[in-house]
Scaffold this active site. Structure first.
Site, PDB file in Angstrom:
ATOM      1  N   GLU A 135       3.523   5.985   3.649  1.00 27.86           N
ATOM      2  CA  GLU A 135       3.466   5.209   4.809  1.00 27.86           C
ATOM      3  C   GLU A 135       4.092   5.856   5.965  1.00 27.86           C
ATOM      4  O   GLU A 135       5.321   6.202   6.005  1.00 27.86           O
ATOM      5  CB  GLU A 135       4.185   3.795   4.450  1.00 27.86           C
ATOM      6  CG  GLU A 135       3.651   2.771   5.383  1.00 27.86           C
ATOM      7  CD  GLU A 135       4.166   1.476   5.101  1.00 27.86           C
ATOM      8  OE1 GLU A 135       3.185   0.366   5.286  1.00 27.86           O
ATOM      9  OE2 GLU A 135       5.209   1.338   4.520  1.00 27.86           O
ATOM     10  N   GLY A 273      13.497   1.617   1.677  1.00 21.50           N
ATOM     11  CA  GLY A 273      13.995   0.902   0.586  1.00 21.50           C
ATOM     12  C   GLY A 273      13.181   0.785  -0.613  1.00 21.50           C
ATOM     13  O   GLY A 273      13.523   0.955  -2.130  1.00 21.50           O
ATOM     14  N   ALA A 274      11.846   0.629  -0.456  1.00 23.56           N
ATOM     15  CA  ALA A 274      10.981   0.553  -1.293  1.00 23.56           C
ATOM     16  C   ALA A 274       9.359   0.716  -0.745  1.00 23.56           C
ATOM     17  O   ALA A 274       9.278   0.563   0.455  1.00 23.56           O
ATOM     18  CB  ALA A 274      10.791  -0.692  -2.144  1.00 23.56           C
ATOM     19  N   GLU A 276       5.195  -0.505  -1.499  1.00 22.24           N
ATOM     20  CA  GLU A 276       4.465  -1.435  -2.220  1.00 22.24           C
ATOM     21  C   GLU A 276       3.155  -0.928  -2.819  1.00 22.24           C
ATOM     22  O   GLU A 276       1.940  -1.372  -2.995  1.00 22.24           O
ATOM     23  CB  GLU A 276       4.132  -2.592  -1.309  1.00 22.24           C
ATOM     24  CG  GLU A 276       2.947  -2.222  -0.288  1.00 22.24           C
ATOM     25  CD  GLU A 276       3.521  -2.001   1.303  1.00 22.24           C
ATOM     26  OE1 GLU A 276       3.067  -2.073   2.131  1.00 22.24           O
ATOM     27  OE2 GLU A 276       4.617  -1.763   1.312  1.00 22.24           O
ATOM     28  N   ASN A 277       3.101   0.344  -3.529  1.00 21.91           N
ATOM     29  CA  ASN A 277       2.012   0.695  -4.010  1.00 21.91           C
ATOM     30  C   ASN A 277       1.489   0.011  -4.984  1.00 21.91           C
ATOM     31  O   ASN A 277       2.155  -0.040  -5.685  1.00 21.91           O
ATOM     32  CB  ASN A 277       2.368   2.382  -4.698  1.00 21.91           C
ATOM     33  CG  ASN A 277       3.172   3.030  -3.550  1.00 21.91           C
ATOM     34  OD1 ASN A 277       2.566   3.232  -2.537  1.00 21.91           O
ATOM     35  ND2 ASN A 277       4.154   3.438  -4.203  1.00 21.91           N
ATOM     36  N   HIS A 307       9.813  -8.784  -2.252  1.00 24.06           N
ATOM     37  CA  HIS A 307       9.142  -8.244  -1.111  1.00 24.06           C
ATOM     38  C   HIS A 307       8.037  -7.675  -1.427  1.00 24.06           C
ATOM     39  O   HIS A 307       6.972  -7.618  -0.907  1.00 24.06           O
ATOM     40  CB  HIS A 307      10.206  -7.489   0.002  1.00 24.06           C
ATOM     41  CG  HIS A 307       9.818  -6.850   1.215  1.00 24.06           C
ATOM     42  ND1 HIS A 307      10.164  -7.191   2.394  1.00 24.06           N
ATOM     43  CD2 HIS A 307       9.042  -5.903   1.373  1.00 24.06           C
ATOM     44  CE1 HIS A 307       9.512  -6.508   3.480  1.00 24.06           C
ATOM     45  NE2 HIS A 307       8.852  -5.466   2.565  1.00 24.06           N
ATOM     46  N   GLU A 308       8.287  -6.513  -2.219  1.00 22.71           N
ATOM     47  CA  GLU A 308       7.013  -5.555  -2.688  1.00 22.71           C
ATOM     48  C   GLU A 308       6.331  -6.335  -3.371  1.00 22.71           C
ATOM     49  O   GLU A 308       4.996  -6.003  -3.010  1.00 22.71           O
ATOM     50  CB  GLU A 308       7.805  -4.430  -3.288  1.00 22.71           C
ATOM     51  CG  GLU A 308       8.876  -3.441  -2.614  1.00 22.71           C
ATOM     52  CD  GLU A 308       8.506  -3.031  -1.040  1.00 22.71           C
ATOM     53  OE1 GLU A 308       7.179  -2.730  -0.976  1.00 22.71           O
ATOM     54  OE2 GLU A 308       9.245  -3.107  -0.521  1.00 22.71           O
ATOM     55  N   GLU A 330       4.530  -6.704   6.954  1.00 27.72           N
ATOM     56  CA  GLU A 330       5.903  -6.599   6.618  1.00 27.72           C
ATOM     57  C   GLU A 330       6.671  -7.936   6.921  1.00 27.72           C
ATOM     58  O   GLU A 330       7.438  -8.385   6.320  1.00 27.72           O
ATOM     59  CB  GLU A 330       6.194  -5.591   7.550  1.00 27.72           C
ATOM     60  CG  GLU A 330       5.789  -4.027   7.159  1.00 27.72           C
ATOM     61  CD  GLU A 330       6.208  -3.923   5.626  1.00 27.72           C
ATOM     62  OE1 GLU A 330       7.033  -4.512   5.165  1.00 27.72           O
ATOM     63  OE2 GLU A 330       5.691  -2.878   5.187  1.00 27.72           O
TER      64      GLU A 330
END
Length: 859
Positions: A135, A273-274, A276-277, A307-308, A330
């Site tokens: 991303e 942080g992470a 979302e794949n 969140h993810e 987001e």
């Protein structure tokens, strides 16, 4: 290259021309292991087949690929000359047919910047680990594609990897004849495809859900990390939160998780942080805790997991057309992470953390000169990269919380359900969401959207109380103000709370009402006649997004009785408001520090305690006048040591005060205590000085010249791991020596040999607020090199360097000169990349804000 920075106009033209039917991507990663001494970039083979349609036969377009070399390109069976059609970032495609097949065979480069295919060598055991991070637009560093979110397609991946490795991707995979083959994905965007490969430690579990109609959903769960972190990996808690989240979102979204399996990879040297794949979420491995941490850390990890997970629906299933509407994923994920944390997990007070931590990020971003509406104007990919900011995440989430109060939770969630079903596997814009919310709420969302989503800036709400002769409220009004630069006054649904002390001395709420605040002055008739309050809290329960202000009586009450406030959310809101007053030069930094020293030890919420520690430190180094800093430093260190010794042995409050004490220690006696705690000649009852805490103690020792290179080398020998290396690099760069600073500067600015994680560690060590005189000579050098760096480095490294090396802590008496230098650079570089100018402008604004706050004490 100019072609790397895809523009919105180019993306629109390509989306109008093409439809993509599918990708087949074959990667050969066997080159990841072996000799480490080769010159030039280490590469891997990437072969991509794209099937796509053009609605204008004979037209031309381009595919995206960033690679050192291309072996061959074939379009509809015609071999194209790579030297003619590939410019380093784009492949020219001419004379398209109605139906097309593009095959690209390329040598792509492994990354050390956390972008594309990142390659990490574990210093502990020499093992190699790979993962991808894309991303907003770095999948083109791994395979040829059409790199924009609205050209979705199914993907099939196959990967050849070194023997003994395991490979994961978005779909389920199997190994046969030395090749890992993965199930075809649903139609998804390029930036959420993913590959992770290496000798990872892997743990499995499963989730089962039976729906009301009797259908059953089974989701295989997996969690992975480096082998060196396996002893610390509390996968059971990760799986617990994962299952709780899946239950919660299934309950509220009425749309089954659509992507098959659910793996979660904790990977090294991660920039975010992470991510979302779908089917393979990636996280920074710091979420695996090597030492004792507070519950705030576990809550934070749970929030990121949720969140993810929310992104599986908001972002992956339904995706924005272009990065203008990044908030559609987001903001929703940020809101839903906390919403689910409170509703599904043990972290029932997560809204307190949101009010204190996430909103602080939003308030700062929304007062910068670069602030923008939640629905932003994103011209190109560089703009998009910088818009992963406090506006898009935390302000957007705060505004969604206000939206829930405005339309009602049931209408909001029903709108989400219709949105998923109506736009599944498609792309949306702002209007698509507003239309379903109008359906479910019956409200006109146009005016709300214009006020909240399409304008920038934060409003301030201040209570105005008039008492009658009997000491009761004759009139209570709320005054709304806006900055001159962003004068929009918004409609707010707020709760107002009236507080006073009880006979026991507790400060408690005795009256509350909800009302709509609109315009510059709103009278709250419902509270007329109430007994006189000692404190009026506007935005009680944190329903809206605003800066809370206080009338004089309320502020006086907080100065004396903040610690007596019994409600933890109300207390957190007051702390946040006081911090905003400090940043806005309305409350002297010394006054804020005084409040922390008197009341932080009475704070029950550990997340708030740790936030107060960070704010007090920032008040000292940024907002306090130089003449007061030594006294402030002594005050904070003495209070930190007092509360460290007074805290319950072994408690998380004790740990938090220990870390805070280390962060403010500078006096010889304090440094001697840190050394004694490290060598065991001094103990604090219940405090376990584990490896992570040892490094926390060593950094201030290094920064004040009390831990030399030999001491740090000995500590690395004790902790010869990737984490230990990052800590050591930071401590080495923190030493108070001109030669050390010169070396750190050269390692970051004059060389690109360091990985992203070590660049970050070196910058953090270099930039010490206690070493203003040592770093002062680099102010001029900074402005000389940043444009070259921006052009030469990847955008992630460019952002890290430009932000991290800005002279935020000028030497005493040189602050005005630093501002002048920034202004001169901005004036001379009007044609520079807008994203680079934005970073400099933001840092310059932070410094100017600090100087205004420092001047308050002298007024």
């Amino acid at each position: 290259m100019p072609g790397e920075n895809l523009t919105r106009d180019e993306a629109r033209e390509r989306a109008a021309l093409l439809s993509v039917d599918g990708y087949e991507v074959s990667l050969d990663l066997r080159s990841a292991v072996g000799d480490e001494s080769g010159d030039g970039p280490r590469t891997f083979r990437s072969v991509t087949t794209i099937r796509f349609r053009s609605n204008e036969p004979g037209a031309a377009t381009f595919a995206d690929l960033i690679a050192p070399s291309v072996t061959s390109v074939s379009l509809n069976g015609r071999d194209l000359d790579p030297g003619q059609v590939f410019d380093g970032s784009r492949i020219l495609l001419e004379d398209l047919a109605a139906e097309n097949e593009l095959v690209v065979d390329a040598q792509c480069a492994y990354s050390r910047t956390g972008e594309g295919m990142h390659r990490f060598v574990d210093p502990e055991d020499g093992e190699v680990y790979l993962y991808t991070q894309y991303e907003p637009a770095d999948s083109r560093r791994v395979f040829a594609n059409f790199e924009q979110p609205d050209l979705k397609a199914p993907f099939r991946f196959e990967v050849r990897a070194p023997e003994g490795w395991t490979v994961w991707s978005n779909g389920a995979g199997d190994l046969a004849d030395g090749v890992w083959r993965f199930a075809e994905t649903k139609a998804i965007s390029t930036y959420i495809t993913c590959v992770t490969a290496g000798p990872y430690h892997y743990v499995t579990d499963s989730y089962t859900r039976t729906f009301e109609d009797g259908t059953k959903l089974e989701i295989p769960l997996g969690a992975l990390c480096r082998k060196g972190l396996a002893p610390y990996f509390d996968s059971a808690d990760v799986f617990l939160v994962t299952k709780q989240g899946l239950d919660f979102f299934h309950d509220h979204f009425d749309y089954p998780y659509p992507f098959g399996k659910y793996d979660q990879a904790f990977v090294p040297e991660y920039n975010l942080g992470a991510m979302e794949n779908p089917g393979l979420v990636t996280f920074r491995e710091e979420f695996i805790f090597r030492g004792k941490v507070t519950q705030a850390s576990y809550e934070g990890r749970a929030n990121v997991i949720l969140h993810e997970m929310a992104h599986m629906w908001f972002g992956d299933l339904v995706t924005m057309v272009w990065w203008d509407d990044l908030w559609l994923k987001e903001s929703f994920a940020d809101f839903m992470g906390t919403f689910a944390n409170v509703g599904a997990t043990r972290f029932e007070n997560a809204w307190i953390t949101f009010a204190n931590r996430r909103k602080a990020w939003a308030y700062r971003a929304d007062q910068l000169p670069s602030t923008h509406p939640i629905t932003a104007d994103i011209r190109d990919l560089q703009d998009a990269k910088l818009n992963f900011d406090g506006i898009t995440y935390a302000k957007g989430a705060s505004v969604l919380k206000q939206l829930v109060a405005y339309v009602g939770q049931d209408a909001f969630l029903e709108g989400a359900r219709r949105y998923f079903k109506r736009h599944a596997y498609g792309n949306t814009r702002l209007g698509d969401l507003l239309s379903v919310l109008e359906e479910t709420s019956g409200r006109d969302m146009g005016a709300w959207s214009r006020s909240w989503l399409q304008t920038a800036g934060v409003n301030s709400l201040t209570p105005q109380v008039v008492l009658d002769a009997d000491g009761r409220i004759a009139e209570l009004a709320v005054l709304q103000e806006a900055a001159e630069s962003h004068p929009e006054l918004r409609p707010h649904r707020v709760a107002l709370g009236l507080y006073r002390r009880t006979a026991s001395g507790a400060l408690e709420r005795y009256a509350r009402t909800e009302t709509d605040v609109d315009g510059p002055r709103t009278v709250v008739a419902e509270l007329a006649g109430a007994e006189a309050p000692e404190l009026v809290l506007v935005n009680d329960d944190d329903l809206t997004y605003c800066k809370i202000r206080f009338d004089e009586t309320s502020l006086a009450t907080l100065r004396e009785h903040l610690g007596a406030m019994t409600d933890p959310l109300a207390r957190a809101l007051c702390w946040s408001a006081l911090w905003n007053l400090t940043r806005d030069a309305l409350l002297p930094a010394a006054g804020f520090v005084d409040l922390v020293t008197r009341f932080a030890s009475r704070e029950s919420d550990i997340g708030v305690v740790q936030m107060l520690h960070a704010w007090a430190n920032s008040a000292l180094v940024n907002y306090a006048p130089p003449a007061w800093r030594p006294a402030g430093e002594e005050l904070l260190s003495s209070v930190a040591l007092r509360d460290l010794r007074a805290a319950e042995p072994g408690s998380e409050h004790q740990l938090a005060w220990a870390r805070f004490f280390a962060s403010v220690a500078s006096a010889p006696g304090d440094l001697a205590l840190l050394r004694a705690l490290l060598d065991g000649t001094e103990k604090v009852d219940g405090l376990e000085v584990d490896q992570e805490l040892r490094w926390a103690f060593l950094e201030p020792l290094a920064a004040h010249g009390a831990a030399d290179e030999a001491v740090l080398a000995a500590e690395l020998a004790r902790d010869d791991t990737a984490s230990g290396k990052r800590h050591q690099v930071r401590c080495l760069a923190a030493r108070p020596s001109a030669a050390v600073k010169a070396q750190a500067w050269a390692q970051v600015v004059e060389s690109d040999a360091l990985s992203n994680a070590l660049v970050e560690a070196t910058i953090a060590g270099f930039a010490q607020p206690s070493q203003r005189e040592l770093t002062a000579p680099y102010t001029a050098k900074y402005f000389e090199v940043i444009e070259r760096l921006w052009q030469e480095r990847s955008i992630q490294i460019g952002m890290d360097v430009v932000r991290g090396l800005f002279p935020a802590w000028p030497a005493d008496g040189e602050a005005r000169g630093t501002l002048d230098a920034a202004d001169a650079w901005l004036a001379a570089h009007e044609g520079s990349a807008p994203a680079l100018r934005r970073l400099v402008l933001e840092a310059r604004d932070d410094l100017a804000r600090a100087l205004r706050a420092q001047a308050l004490a002298n007024d």
